[in-house]
Write an enzyme that holds these catalytic residues in place. Structure first.
Site, short mmCIF file in Angstrom:
data_model
loop_
_atom_site.label_atom_id
_atom_site.label_comp_id
_atom_site.label_asym_id
_atom_site.label_seq_id
_atom_site.Cartn_x
_atom_site.Cartn_y
_atom_site.Cartn_z
CE1 TYR A 1 -6.06 -7.14 3.62
CE2 TYR A 1 -6.05 -5.55 5.42
CZ TYR A 1 -5.78 -6.81 4.93
OH TYR A 1 -5.21 -7.75 5.77
CG HIS B 1 -4.75 -7.22 9.60
ND1 HIS B 1 -5.60 -7.31 8.53
CD2 HIS B 1 -5.51 -6.98 10.69
CE1 HIS B 1 -6.85 -7.15 8.95
NE2 HIS B 1 -6.82 -6.94 10.26
CE LYS C 1 9.87 6.17 9.55
NZ LYS C 1 11.19 6.06 8.94
#
Lengths: 182, 774
Positions: free
Chosen positions: A100, A139, A153
């Site tokens: 994360y 997030h 990308k």
């Protein structure tokens, strides 16, 4: 939460933009006690969220391949902090993990130089080496189009959108982006 | 004091008149006396003391034993008792014992009363004129005090007695040299060479011939020196030294072009960054002959001189392109467009390389208003171009990294700071900080600007921010310490110094003082002064004086050493340098404060102010802290943890030897414990006779700071209170001469006129009346 807003300056000089050899000028610094103030300073100007002291103490105990400062010839211009989590919190084993990304940012004056790309490449390469890590996720505030495009990308996909994710800033909603590694 | 008292082969009884029975010892006590001497020499002072006591039980008035006991006590820091005993010893032996005189001399020497010590040694020699030890000690003191006449006699004697010892020859030659008897010195060295082999190693041989060359040069015979240089060129390894001497000889012989060529060789082949050589090169150039020679690069010169020097330097730059210094020096003499072009090239090069020291390198250019204007236009235009187009205006095709723009912004800020336009400078540095807040140097500049605006708390905060960005950086730590002191936060400053202390468990103060960190002592003193505690302030300022005394004293070790090692050129230069140490700006700075301080102490005492009550005991433990500490200690003992041994301080080996190498058997108080050192650094401030104590500082100021208005003003105040009208007048006249608009001058004139001259002799009153002070 990440921020990679567009640089306001329009650059008409395209010749010899030093982006390919930018990587040769970058140095990565492990985050130890000595680097905390630098990290705090960076975070303060790149994110609208104020992080608690607990966050920084946690970073000290996190793996160095995912938590580092980025120097461009002696000047600290960016930083990234991640943590490794279990995909299923009840899982007893450590075989099913995800990475994360907590904070990821570059000083405004040093954007558009592919520094962010170098940083993200490094993170993804390190995560790929660890066979237990299945995916990378983060997030992004819904109004941050530039950031979303940047991650897309690199193969990140929009999984879902969480309402009211942020408690103290507007808009409060966040996109949840995920990149599967295997 | 680590030298034997007397040669042990001399039995004590021959030094006293046989007619006095109380001064002669029976055989048993004689052996004991020899033992005392041996114990003293091997540094077992307490044992020596005990044995001396046992002799005195049966022979309480034996002068020499009393002296020896006194000597051991002096080493054990019981100074008063020591002096008493030694003096008693002298009287008991009716002043006829050379041992007693020698001991008395040693005592004085340890207390740095060199002149008194010399007298004692001379007295000892009157009784026993061939005593080698006394002669050696005396020679050492004479050279320390530069008493060249006495030194000649002593060294001659030593040479007579022991011509087989090499260093007696060298010592004698050095004495002649110092007395400026150059030809004699050379003759001595010549004789030395024919009789003995002066040097062993290649280096020593080289130094020996270079020393002879030095004497020749100083005698003024330049031709002879040049010939000698040719002769020794294969023996001497100091190529640079030879070239330097050669050039100086040519200048002495008024052959500037020859000197010019030598300087060029030095610059090109040895050191192209040597400012001294470059200046000499310029001054010996043909174009400079007949003009006033350049003495300083930073002072503005006349247009004519600038042009001439510019051409010379430009030419040199082409011949020696590697030299950074030449490239920079050219800026000092360039004008107009040349200045503009060169400054652009010079500064931009360093901006691209991001060198923070750039701005201090440009300092001297701010002496000329024309240059300031040119630089301002340049710097501001570059900053704008970099900010909007990421390139310098002169090179639009080269894209720069963002940090070049950052340094340009910092440069602009520093420029306005130098012009004393602080608000503008502040705005610019804040822009730079917004651009890249992670760079410590930006905060340092910000702090400097704030300091000049007298916003000391904000300045301190800025430095602290810089320090936190890299806590392992000693420079930032030092700056933070300094700014805390300026802000009167003495305890915070002290706490920060502990970060880099050698031995963190000891009081940081010891670290500062052991390191002779004079800037800290002066700043700390200033802080105490601002907080109203003048006594502690004086203690800090006086530490600077103590350090200079220590530095002078440290020389003593070198007198023997250098003669043996034949490093004579460096030795002679050091001797001469020592006389100039009071030239050092930091000493004079402290001296001014000390004189001012003593004057104020006197004034406040006259007004009945209790100065002791104003002393801030900032570092005394409060009752709670003491209780907390004791509880902590008890817990440690309970847990069975071994108490950490206080590390033995190494300190300066010679000085602390007398304390460190104490008796192994004795388990008395640890004399190396840090609180003892803290006591040593807690200097005594003379509150009884403050004006008297101030005099030697005032004299230093008069001698070494004749151009300093503040120094004269401070001395004026002192002598006013000491009621010395002529000295007051002297300093007043100096102030008038140096600066007619000095702020306190009208007040000083009033004070001068109001002086009470009724006690002064008529001649003085006459002078005072007649000298104009308008």
């Amino acid at each position: 939460m990440t921020s990679t807003e567009e640089n306001n300056t329009t650059s008409t000089n395209n010749t010899a933009t030093p982006t390919n050899d930018i990587r040769s000028k970058l140095h990565y610094i492990d985050i130890g006690e000595r680097q905390l103030e630098l990290l705090r300073t960076l975070n303060a100007v790149t994110f609208p969220v104020q992080y608690q002291e607990q966050f920084y103490q946690q970073v000290l105990h996190s793996p160095v391949e995912y938590n580092f400062l980025v120097n461009l010839t002696d000047i600290t211009v960016g930083a990234v902090c991640c943590r490794v989590e279990k995909i299923n919190p009840d899982d007893k084993s450590d075989q099913n993990l995800k990475l994360y990304i907590m904070t990821f940012g570059v000083l405004a004056a040093y954007r558009q130089l592919k520094i962010g790309s170098a940083m993200l490449d490094r993170i993804i390469a390190a995560a790929s080496k660890n066979s237990h890590i299945q995916e990378v996720h983060l997030h992004v505030q819904i109004n941050n189009d530039v950031a979303v495009k940047f991650y897309q990308k690199f193969g990140f996909e929009l999984k879902d959108t969480l309402k009211g994710y942020y408690k103290r800033i507007e808009p409060a909603d966040a996109h949840h982006l995920v990149k599967k590694l295997r | 004091v680590s030298q034997p008292v007397c040669s042990c082969t001399m039995p004590p009884k021959t030094s006293t008149p046989p007619s006095d029975p109380s001064q002669t010892l029976p055989p048993k006590q004689q052996t004991q006396f020899k033992q005392v001497v041996k114990l003293y020499e091997s540094k077992h002072y307490k044992k020596a003391n005990k044995v001396a006591d046992s002799i005195l039980k049966t022979h309480p008035n034996h002068g020499e034993t009393l002296s020896m006991k006194g000597l051991t006590l002096s080493v054990l820091n019981k100074k008063e008792e020591a002096y008493q005993l030694v003096k008693r010893g002298l009287t008991e032996s009716k002043f006829k014992s050379h041992v007693c005189w020698h001991v008395y001399g040693l005592l004085h020497r340890a207390d740095r009363n060199y002149k008194e010590a010399i007298k004692c040694y001379n007295n000892a020699l009157k009784i026993d004129k061939n005593n080698l030890q006394v002669l050696r000690d005396l020679a050492q003191l004479q050279v320390q005090c530069m008493e060249t006449n006495g030194l000649l006699i002593t060294r001659h004697k030593l040479l007579e007695l022991k011509p087989g010892h090499k260093f007696n020859w060298v010592g004698f030659a050095v004495a002649q040299h110092l007395a400026k008897n150059y030809s004699t010195a050379l003759q001595v060295l010549h004789n030395f060479e024919t009789l003995l082999d002066p040097a062993d190693t290649k280096y020593e041989k080289s130094e020996f011939v270079m020393y002879r060359n030095m004497i020749m040069f100083e005698s003024g015979d330049f031709n002879k020196t040049l010939e000698h240089l040719e002769a020794i060129k294969d023996v001497s390894v100091d190529k640079v030294g030879m070239l330097e001497t050669k050039a100086k000889c040519y200048r002495g012989l008024d052959k500037p072009s020859d000197a010019h060529a030598v300087y060029f060789e030095l610059i090109q082949s040895y050191n192209c960054e040597h400012r001294g050589y470059i200046m000499d090169y310029v001054n010996t150039a043909e174009a400079m002959q007949g003009k006033q020679p350049l003495t300083s690069w930073t002072e503005p010169q006349s247009k004519e001189v600038c042009e001439v020097v510019y051409k010379i330097l430009e030419d040199l730059e082409q011949k020696v392109p590697a030299s950074h210094v030449v490239r920079r020096l050219v800026l000092d003499v360039a004008v107009g467009d040349a200045f503009k072009t060169r400054t652009t090239a010079f500064v931009q090069r360093y901006l691209k390389k991001t060198i923070p020291a750039l701005f201090s390198a440009l300092k001297s250019l701010y002496n000329t208003p024309e240059k300031i204007e040119i630089m301002e236009k340049l710097f501001v235009s570059w900053e704008e171009s970099l900010r909007t187009k990421q390139c310098f205006p002169e090179t639009p095709d080269e894209t720069e990294l963002p940090q070049t723009g950052l340094w340009a912004t910092m440069l602009v800020s520093a420029h306005f700071y130098r012009k004393a336009e602080y608000e503008t400078a502040l705005t610019w540095i804040e822009k730079a900080i917004a651009h890249t807040p992670t760079v410590e140097m930006l905060y340092i500049l910000q702090a400097r600007i704030l300091k000049h605006m007298n916003k000391l708390q904000e300045a301190s905060d800025a430095v602290e921010k810089a320090r936190l960005l890299d806590t392992a950086d000693r420079y930032l730590n030092t700056k933070a310490v300094k700014y805390h002191l300026r802000n009167n936060k003495i305890k915070e400053a002290d706490r920060l110094t502990a970060t880099f202390a050698r031995a963190p468990e000891e009081p940081p103060l010891n670290n500062v003082v052991e390191m002779q960190c004079t800037w800290y002592e002066i700043e700390e003193g200033d802080a105490y002064y601002r907080l109203g505690d003048i006594i502690t302030a004086m203690k800090k300022w006086l530490l600077v004086d103590k350090h200079f005394g220590d530095i002078s004293e440290d020389q003593m070790d070198f007198h023997q050493y250098c003669l043996r090692k034949l490093t004579l050129r460096a030795y002679i230069e050091t001797l001469r340098w020592d006389k100039k140490t009071h030239h050092y700006p930091v000493y004079l700075k402290a001296a001014k404060k000390v004189v001012q301080g003593f004057t104020e102490i006197y004034d406040q005492q006259q007004q009945g102010v209790d100065l002791q009550s104003k002393v801030l005991h900032l570092f005394k433990e409060t009752e709670e802290e003491k209780a907390a500490k004791e509880a902590e200690e008890k817990e440690k003992e309970k847990a069975g943890a071994k108490k950490k041994q206080q590390p033995k301080r190494k300190g300066k080996p010679q000085k602390n030897k007398k304390r460190q190498d104490d008796d192994d058997d004795d388990d008395d108080e640890d004399e190396e414990d840090p609180s003892a050192l803290a006591k040593e650094y807690d200097l005594k401030v003379d509150l009884q006779t403050p004006l008297d104590s101030a005099v030697r500082f005032a004299e230093s100021l008069q001698q070494y700071a004749p151009e300093d208005v503040e120094a004269h003003a401070v001395c004026f105040k002192l002598y006013l209170r000491r009621k010395k009208p002529l000295l007051v007048l002297r300093h007043l006249l100096q102030v008038i001469k140096l600066n007619k608009d000095y702020k306190d001058l009208p007040q000083m004139r009033e004070q001068f006129k109001a002086m009470d001259l009724s006690d002064a002799p008529a001649a003085v009153q006459q002078v005072i009346k007649e000298t104009p002070i308008a």
